[in-house]
Write a protein that holds these residues in place. Sequence first.
Motif, PDB file in Angstrom:
ATOM      1  N   SER A  50      11.445   3.769   0.190  1.00 43.94           N
ATOM      2  CA  SER A  50      10.014   4.031   0.014  1.00 43.94           C
ATOM      3  C   SER A  50       9.647   5.410   0.541  1.00 43.94           C
ATOM      4  CB  SER A  50       9.192   2.952   0.724  1.00 43.94           C
ATOM      5  OG  SER A  50       9.404   1.679   0.142  1.00 43.94           O
ATOM      6  N   GLY A  53      10.382   7.969  -1.928  1.00 40.86           N
ATOM      7  CA  GLY A  53       9.653   7.882  -3.179  1.00 40.86           C
ATOM      8  C   GLY A  53      10.382   7.124  -4.274  1.00 40.86           C
ATOM      9  N   GLU A  56       8.154   1.552  -3.965  1.00 42.50           N
ATOM     10  CA  GLU A  56       6.758   1.585  -3.545  1.00 42.50           C
ATOM     11  C   GLU A  56       6.196   0.167  -3.515  1.00 42.50           C
ATOM     12  OE1 GLU A  56       4.958   4.041  -6.477  1.00 42.50           O
ATOM     13  OE2 GLU A  56       5.112   2.549  -8.080  1.00 42.50           O
ATOM     14  N   SER A  66       9.941   2.577  -7.949  1.00 42.27           N
ATOM     15  CA  SER A  66       8.822   3.421  -8.347  1.00 42.27           C
ATOM     16  C   SER A  66       8.973   3.908  -9.776  1.00 42.27           C
ATOM     17  CB  SER A  66       8.680   4.614  -7.399  1.00 42.27           C
ATOM     18  OG  SER A  66       9.843   5.417  -7.441  1.00 42.27           O
ATOM     19  N   HIS A 154      15.338  12.759  -7.615  1.00 42.82           N
ATOM     20  CA  HIS A 154      14.258  12.580  -8.584  1.00 42.82           C
ATOM     21  C   HIS A 154      14.570  13.299  -9.894  1.00 42.82           C
ATOM     22  CE1 HIS A 154      11.735  10.588  -5.661  1.00 42.82           C
ATOM     23  NE2 HIS A 154      12.048  11.532  -4.790  1.00 42.82           N
TER      24      HIS A 154
END
Length: 213
Positions: A50, A53, A56, A66, A154
């Motif tokens: 979390s 990212g 979540e 997420s 990401h």
Amino acid sequence: MRASEKAYTTLRSDIVDWRLPPGTVLAEVELSARLGVSRTPVREALARLSAEGLAEPQSGRGTVVSGISLDHVDELFELRSALECRAAELAANKRDPEVFLELHRQLGDAGRLITDADPARHDYYRLAGELDTAIDTAAGNHYLAQALKGLRVHLVRVRRLSKDNPARLRDAAREHADIALAIANGNAVVASAATTVHLDNSLRRLLAGRAAP
């Protein structure tokens, strides 16, 4: 390896590689049974995910993987450009030339790795990852390396939203080869410029994929 580290490493890999796609519920009981650890390590792993990212809280569902989209990819690349260009400059000043000359050679021949026989392009992305690692190591800045590590997670997820274009990947391999050669030659200015060119082309490709029907 500590139980919490094992849980974190496994779940992080599953999320990045889309074995756990966005929206998947990360239920502690089920994960505990699957991973063979107690709920406490799972809870610790979810807290770390979390913070990165990758997971979540979602009302009524608990913790979920997420979501991710191309809507803010330009913001990711703004940060990526600042970090990777600086890393390339530092690497050029501190490099082992032989390491980067070998990467230049392999990347120059990377076209053969981009084939229909490997639709996920694992071999090519492995080689690109080796260049990232070599740059991080040569740059010798722990904080910069950690920032890039978090960012690249990401970017890998974002890449899954776009279609891999073999022609673009071959161009990217040549761009990576140019970066490796500039670093091998100890030319920080050229290394940064070559990185800028690569990132600009990569962003344009991603945005074109977003615009496509």
